[in-house]
Structure formats: structure tokens, C-alpha cells
Design an enzyme around this catalytic site. Sequence first.
Site, PDB file in Angstrom:
ATOM      1  N   ASP A 114       0.823  -1.199   0.000  1.00 13.35           N
ATOM      2  CA  ASP A 114       0.000   0.000   0.000  1.00 13.35           C
ATOM      3  C   ASP A 114       0.867   1.264   0.000  1.00 13.35           C
ATOM      4  O   ASP A 114       1.691   1.449   0.899  1.00 13.35           O
ATOM      5  CB  ASP A 114      -0.886  -0.032   1.253  1.00 13.35           C
ATOM      6  CG  ASP A 114      -2.114   0.841   1.127  1.00 13.35           C
ATOM      7  OD1 ASP A 114      -2.079   1.838   0.408  1.00 13.35           O
ATOM      8  OD2 ASP A 114      -3.126   0.507   1.770  1.00 13.35           O
ATOM      9  N   ASP A 115       0.677   2.107  -1.009  1.00 11.90           N
ATOM     10  CA  ASP A 115       1.392   3.394  -1.102  1.00 11.90           C
ATOM     11  C   ASP A 115       2.898   3.239  -1.265  1.00 11.90           C
ATOM     12  O   ASP A 115       3.669   4.107  -0.839  1.00 11.90           O
ATOM     13  CB  ASP A 115       1.118   4.263   0.136  1.00 11.90           C
ATOM     14  CG  ASP A 115      -0.249   4.917   0.112  1.00 11.90           C
ATOM     15  OD1 ASP A 115      -1.074   4.531  -0.740  1.00 11.90           O
ATOM     16  OD2 ASP A 115      -0.511   5.808   0.938  1.00 11.90           O
ATOM     17  N   CYS A 145      -6.172   3.940  -3.433  1.00  9.17           N
ATOM     18  CA  CYS A 145      -6.553   2.656  -2.812  1.00  9.17           C
ATOM     19  C   CYS A 145      -7.798   1.979  -3.362  1.00  9.17           C
ATOM     20  O   CYS A 145      -7.726   0.923  -3.985  1.00  9.17           O
ATOM     21  CB  CYS A 145      -6.741   2.858  -1.313  1.00  9.17           C
ATOM     22  SG  CYS A 145      -5.276   3.443  -0.450  1.00  9.17           S
ATOM     23  N   ARG A 177      -8.295  -1.364  -5.856  1.00 10.45           N
ATOM     24  CA  ARG A 177      -8.755  -2.653  -5.341  1.00 10.45           C
ATOM     25  C   ARG A 177     -10.012  -3.127  -6.073  1.00 10.45           C
ATOM     26  O   ARG A 177     -10.230  -4.334  -6.231  1.00 10.45           O
ATOM     27  CB  ARG A 177      -8.970  -2.550  -3.828  1.00 10.45           C
ATOM     28  CG  ARG A 177      -7.657  -2.424  -3.094  1.00 10.45           C
ATOM     29  CD  ARG A 177      -7.772  -1.806  -1.705  1.00 10.45           C
ATOM     30  NE  ARG A 177      -6.516  -1.157  -1.389  1.00 10.45           N
ATOM     31  CZ  ARG A 177      -5.448  -1.782  -0.879  1.00 10.45           C
ATOM     32  NH1 ARG A 177      -5.501  -3.064  -0.602  1.00 10.45           N
ATOM     33  NH2 ARG A 177      -4.326  -1.119  -0.660  1.00 10.45           N
ATOM     34  N   LYS A 217      -5.986  -5.777   4.082  1.00  7.86           N
ATOM     35  CA  LYS A 217      -6.863  -4.618   3.895  1.00  7.86           C
ATOM     36  C   LYS A 217      -7.899  -4.880   2.799  1.00  7.86           C
ATOM     37  O   LYS A 217      -7.550  -5.272   1.700  1.00  7.86           O
ATOM     38  CB  LYS A 217      -5.998  -3.403   3.534  1.00  7.86           C
ATOM     39  CG  LYS A 217      -6.761  -2.164   3.091  1.00  7.86           C
ATOM     40  CD  LYS A 217      -5.794  -1.026   2.848  1.00  7.86           C
ATOM     41  CE  LYS A 217      -6.444   0.137   2.130  1.00  7.86           C
ATOM     42  NZ  LYS A 217      -5.535   1.291   1.970  1.00  7.86           N
ATOM     43  N   HIS A 258     -11.152  -2.521   1.981  1.00  9.89           N
ATOM     44  CA  HIS A 258     -11.400  -1.184   1.422  1.00  9.89           C
ATOM     45  C   HIS A 258     -12.263  -1.214   0.159  1.00  9.89           C
ATOM     46  O   HIS A 258     -12.001  -0.490  -0.797  1.00  9.89           O
ATOM     47  CB  HIS A 258     -10.066  -0.471   1.140  1.00  9.89           C
ATOM     48  CG  HIS A 258     -10.207   1.031   1.152  1.00  9.89           C
ATOM     49  ND1 HIS A 258      -9.267   1.879   0.606  1.00  9.89           N
ATOM     50  CD2 HIS A 258     -11.190   1.829   1.640  1.00  9.89           C
ATOM     51  CE1 HIS A 258      -9.650   3.130   0.762  1.00  9.89           C
ATOM     52  NE2 HIS A 258     -10.813   3.127   1.392  1.00  9.89           N
ATOM     53  N   HIS A 260       1.850   2.242   4.004  1.00  8.83           N
ATOM     54  CA  HIS A 260       0.872   3.324   4.162  1.00  8.83           C
ATOM     55  C   HIS A 260       1.025   3.973   5.548  1.00  8.83           C
ATOM     56  O   HIS A 260       1.392   3.306   6.494  1.00  8.83           O
ATOM     57  CB  HIS A 260      -0.520   2.702   4.014  1.00  8.83           C
ATOM     58  CG  HIS A 260      -1.654   3.678   3.906  1.00  8.83           C
ATOM     59  ND1 HIS A 260      -2.099   4.436   4.968  1.00  8.83           N
ATOM     60  CD2 HIS A 260      -2.462   3.996   2.859  1.00  8.83           C
ATOM     61  CE1 HIS A 260      -3.132   5.179   4.579  1.00  8.83           C
ATOM     62  NE2 HIS A 260      -3.367   4.924   3.304  1.00  8.83           N
ATOM     63  N   ASP A 301      -0.512  -0.770  -4.758  1.00 13.25           N
ATOM     64  CA  ASP A 301      -1.819  -0.236  -5.165  1.00 13.25           C
ATOM     65  C   ASP A 301      -1.734   1.129  -5.830  1.00 13.25           C
ATOM     66  O   ASP A 301      -2.661   1.537  -6.534  1.00 13.25           O
ATOM     67  CB  ASP A 301      -2.784  -0.199  -3.979  1.00 13.25           C
ATOM     68  CG  ASP A 301      -2.402   0.819  -2.907  1.00 13.25           C
ATOM     69  OD1 ASP A 301      -1.228   1.225  -2.853  1.00 13.25           O
ATOM     70  OD2 ASP A 301      -3.284   1.194  -2.107  1.00 13.25           O
ATOM     71  N   ASN A 302      -0.673   1.855  -5.599  1.00 15.09           N
ATOM     72  CA  ASN A 302      -0.463   3.158  -6.254  1.00 15.09           C
ATOM     73  C   ASN A 302       0.955   3.602  -5.959  1.00 15.09           C
ATOM     74  O   ASN A 302       1.706   2.921  -5.264  1.00 15.09           O
ATOM     75  CB  ASN A 302      -1.467   4.220  -5.776  1.00 15.09           C
ATOM     76  CG  ASN A 302      -1.730   4.235  -4.291  1.00 15.09           C
ATOM     77  OD1 ASN A 302      -2.814   3.863  -3.843  1.00 15.09           O
ATOM     78  ND2 ASN A 302      -0.740   4.640  -3.511  1.00 15.09           N
ATOM     79  N   LYS A 304       0.878   9.591  -5.827  1.00 12.43           N
ATOM     80  CA  LYS A 304      -0.449   9.013  -5.607  1.00 12.43           C
ATOM     81  C   LYS A 304      -1.549  10.032  -5.897  1.00 12.43           C
ATOM     82  O   LYS A 304      -1.398  11.222  -5.611  1.00 12.43           O
ATOM     83  CB  LYS A 304      -0.538   8.559  -4.143  1.00 12.43           C
ATOM     84  CG  LYS A 304      -1.899   8.096  -3.668  1.00 12.43           C
ATOM     85  CD  LYS A 304      -1.843   7.735  -2.197  1.00 12.43           C
ATOM     86  CE  LYS A 304      -3.209   7.323  -1.657  1.00 12.43           C
ATOM     87  NZ  LYS A 304      -3.159   6.938  -0.230  1.00 12.43           N
TER      88      LYS A 304
END
Length: 535
Positions: free
Chosen positions: A35-36, A73, A77, A130, A132, A220, A326-327, A372
Site C-alpha cells: 500500500d502506497d 486505494c 482494489r 486490507k 477497502h 501506508h 496499489d499506487n 499518488k
Amino acid sequence: MTRKFLLLMCCVIASTTTSFSQKTTKPNIILIMVDDMGYSDIGSYGSEIKTPTLDKLAAEGIRFKEFYNNSICAPTRASLMTGQYPHRAGIGYFDINLGLPPYQGYLNKESLTLAEVLKQNGYSTLMSGKWHLGKDSLCWPNQRGFDKFYGFIPGASNFFDIGDYGQAPPVILVKNNQKEKLKPGEYLTDKITDNAIGFLKEQQKENKPFFLYVAFNAPHWPLQALPEDIAKYKGRYDIGWDSLRAERLKRQKELGILSDNQHIAVRDKDVPLWANLTYDQKHLWKSKMEVYAAMIDRVDQSITRILSTLKELKKDDNTLIVFISDNGAQGGFSNSNRKPQRNTGPIGTPGSYDYQEQNWAYVSNTPHRQYKNNMHEGGISSPFIAWYPKLIKAGTIVQGTAHLIDLAPTFYALAGATYPQKFNGITTNNLVGKSLLPVLNGTATVTPREEPIFWERAGNRAVRKGKWKIVSTYPAYAWELYDLETDRGETTDVAGKFPDVVNDLSAQYFKWAERTGVVDYEKIKPTQPMVIPGQ
């Protein structure tokens, strides 16, 4: 016993054996998402961060130079889980309901999840991490095809129970629809790993293949890591972001991730020169990166544990592993005098509520531009590693040019899974991606597709076709054009030089937007825009 009867029995046995063989030789699939995390934040993409297990998977598998996400995010997803563009799946903006089906903020029933499809095709479906993709319990993983789930539902979480460090609420987790809390002394990345491993061991009792989705929250915000991991990086970032970016660029060229003829993103003018910072400022900033690196380090240790479990269960020789982010890394504030927000403890501790910020994110996204939530390459580009020795030639690096929507058709093709036209009486959305198998097995170096790849989120838009990419950043509506074959850093806008290319890609964008349900952001934007820390 007649000869005819014996012949019939032999046929039945042969048929049964073939059916059983086909069932048991279907590959297991492990999908890992962080994540991130920026494009250059693991060793096999140029980083100094210690990621030996991911580097091993890369050395024994394939890396894509160009793999795309949706820049943030929840929309990422949505595409990952369904093989649909996010609007088509119901999450065109975020997990917030803006009043229209493409922006309802949770997965619609027409867009089937990987778990729903693979479960119908004989797979155990497991998830840890996660989610989300919708806050209502009707949208939780166990209700969308996962046999077993452990993790958290919203978009972010503390990594420690906050304890005596402040007023933050406890970390609420869910295991198979039952809520529980993170206990003092537990670390979220480890708990996600523990449960993933536990699910694998429990699944061993079942005579069928498995799909495991591990969605780490790291790195993240908030920046929180274990002391022993932070200690590994003490002093490593004293050189500052300018020197570190130069190191990563050099390493990317040595690895073959960055070609010599590629233009890299120009230095971010909002990032101050490291040499101009005071001693105290440098001390604060290097601490952030030490913790960020430690968080990624712990993810790699976790993947080591998962691989060890696979080997222990004797399933390592028939498992595809895919790793993505994810990004891109998160930009935003760059003022070196900004006070830390909501912190009740030093960076890295349970009381820390800080994040990497633009100065280091500029390095994380090397060699790309922006961050992001933006449609330039720094926002939508991810590392992509796939490991499956039965299919993939070791040490392969390809252009790739793939997107999240391509993973569902890839997994289904590999698993021999049928994607249903109807599911529980509902007509399903057609898959729009392309199978990556031709790239994974070495018969192609670029994902074969006739149609471009499209993006839209919060008014930010982009289209990628061949070497060309158009992009616009809200609130502007003018298109920029880049030749990514030589200018992946998006340094030179050539829209004025090639108006026909801009017009063609723009026309295709609006056709895609109409059939996908995209609405002009000005007409639907929230009265209180979502605040993303660091944005």
C-alpha cells in the site's frame, strides 16, 4: 467378467484419473499487494531497502517495466478484485457513495470478485489484510466469495494498539465476520502474515487448489515499525533525498529496469535541496525514511515466512505468486518546517501519526513524475513481479504494459476457470482486460491489446495506447501528450506537435467514459472533498 465390461471399467478408471489429475494440478495463486509503495522501493527495482525475498522472486521470475494501477486505494482494489474499470465495479471515486451506481462506493453484484469466480471453479479462497471495498457488512470479503478472511475493512489502520500513546481508538479487525482487536505488543503486518499462514495450513486438509490474497497495509501511513527493523536503517538516509535518488537511478540502469535512452522526471521544484536543510530538519526527515524502509523490510520478511510455509506444505512447485503496489508513493506537503500532525510519540512508535511525504516520495517514485492520486506515471506505476517456475523463465524483464484489469483473465486462464455470464441470477459484467499468459510464458513482451488503457478519478484523466499517453490534471481539462517510449519521465509535452494523436485518444476516452459510466467530476464532486493526508 466379459471383455466388454473390463474395457468399460478401464475407461471409467482412466476418466476418473484424468479428472482427478486435472483437479489437483491446477496452480495455486498468491496475490500480494502493498500500500502506497513507490516504483523504486524494492531492491529489484533499484532500492537500497533490504528485500531479499522479493529480489529472489524477481531473479527467478519476471518483472514488468510498465504495470499500471488506478492511482489510489479503493479504485485500484475494485479493478484488482473484479477485472473491471473502477466505475464499472461501483467505485469510481472512493468507498464513498456519491449517489450514482458507478460511484456508489462498494462493489456491485454485476462485477464478480476473483474469489467468487475461483470458488465456483474449485478453489479455496483466502484473504488476509486490507479490504477497502465497502464498509457495510454485506460487502465484506466473506460475503464476496472468500472462504476465510482476516484483516480490516476501511482504508487505513494503526499498526500497533495505541495503548498509552494518545486518544486514538483501538485497532478493529475482522476474522470471518467477527470483530476483534489488535492486542498490545502485536504488529499489524505480522498479524496479517500469521493469519495468511494459518489459512494455508488449514487449507492443506482440502483436496483442492487455493487462491490467497495478502493485502498488506504497509508502508501506508502512519509510519510505525518495529524497533529492530528501524535499527537496520539508522544512518542510511543521512545522505538525503538528492543523493539517494541518484543512487536509485544508477541501480535501475544496472538492473535493466531503466533504459539509457529514457528521459527521467525532472527534479521536483517543491522539494528543497537536502544541503539547504538545518541539522534538526535533516534529523526529522531521515527518521521518516528509516521507518518507511523498516515497514517495507518487514513485508519482505513476511513474504519469506509465507514462502517457507509453501515449501513446508510441498506446494511451492505449483504456485503462482504475483506482487504489486496499489499506487505510487504519496506526495503532498513539502514544507520542511511543517509540524508533525497528531503525533504523541516519536516517529515509528505506536504514537506516531506521520507519513513519508513528498520529499521522500519523490525518491520512491524514481524515475517517474508526480505521486499518488495523480495520473502521471508516479501515481499509476507499480512494480510487478510474477514467479512461477513451471511457466516463467527466470530473470526475465519485459516492457509488459499491463493493468490491474488484466489479472482476472490471467488467473482464470491459468486456473482453467469459467467466468459465468450469470451469477446468482444476475447478468455479469464482461471482462475487459487481457490475459498476461503470453507475456508470462515468453511468447510476447507486451500485453496484446487493441484498445487503449483508460483512467479517470476525481477529474484526473489519462489514456495509454502504444507509446502514447495523454493526461490531464483536475481542474484543467487540457490534454498533455507524452511519448513514453523515450520519455517515461513525462518531461516534454508534445501535444502541440501531434494534435491528431491527442484528438484520436481523446475521442476514444470519451467513448470509454460513456460506456463505463464516468461522469464529469464537476457534477458529482462531494461538497466536502475527501482529504488524503499528504495531498
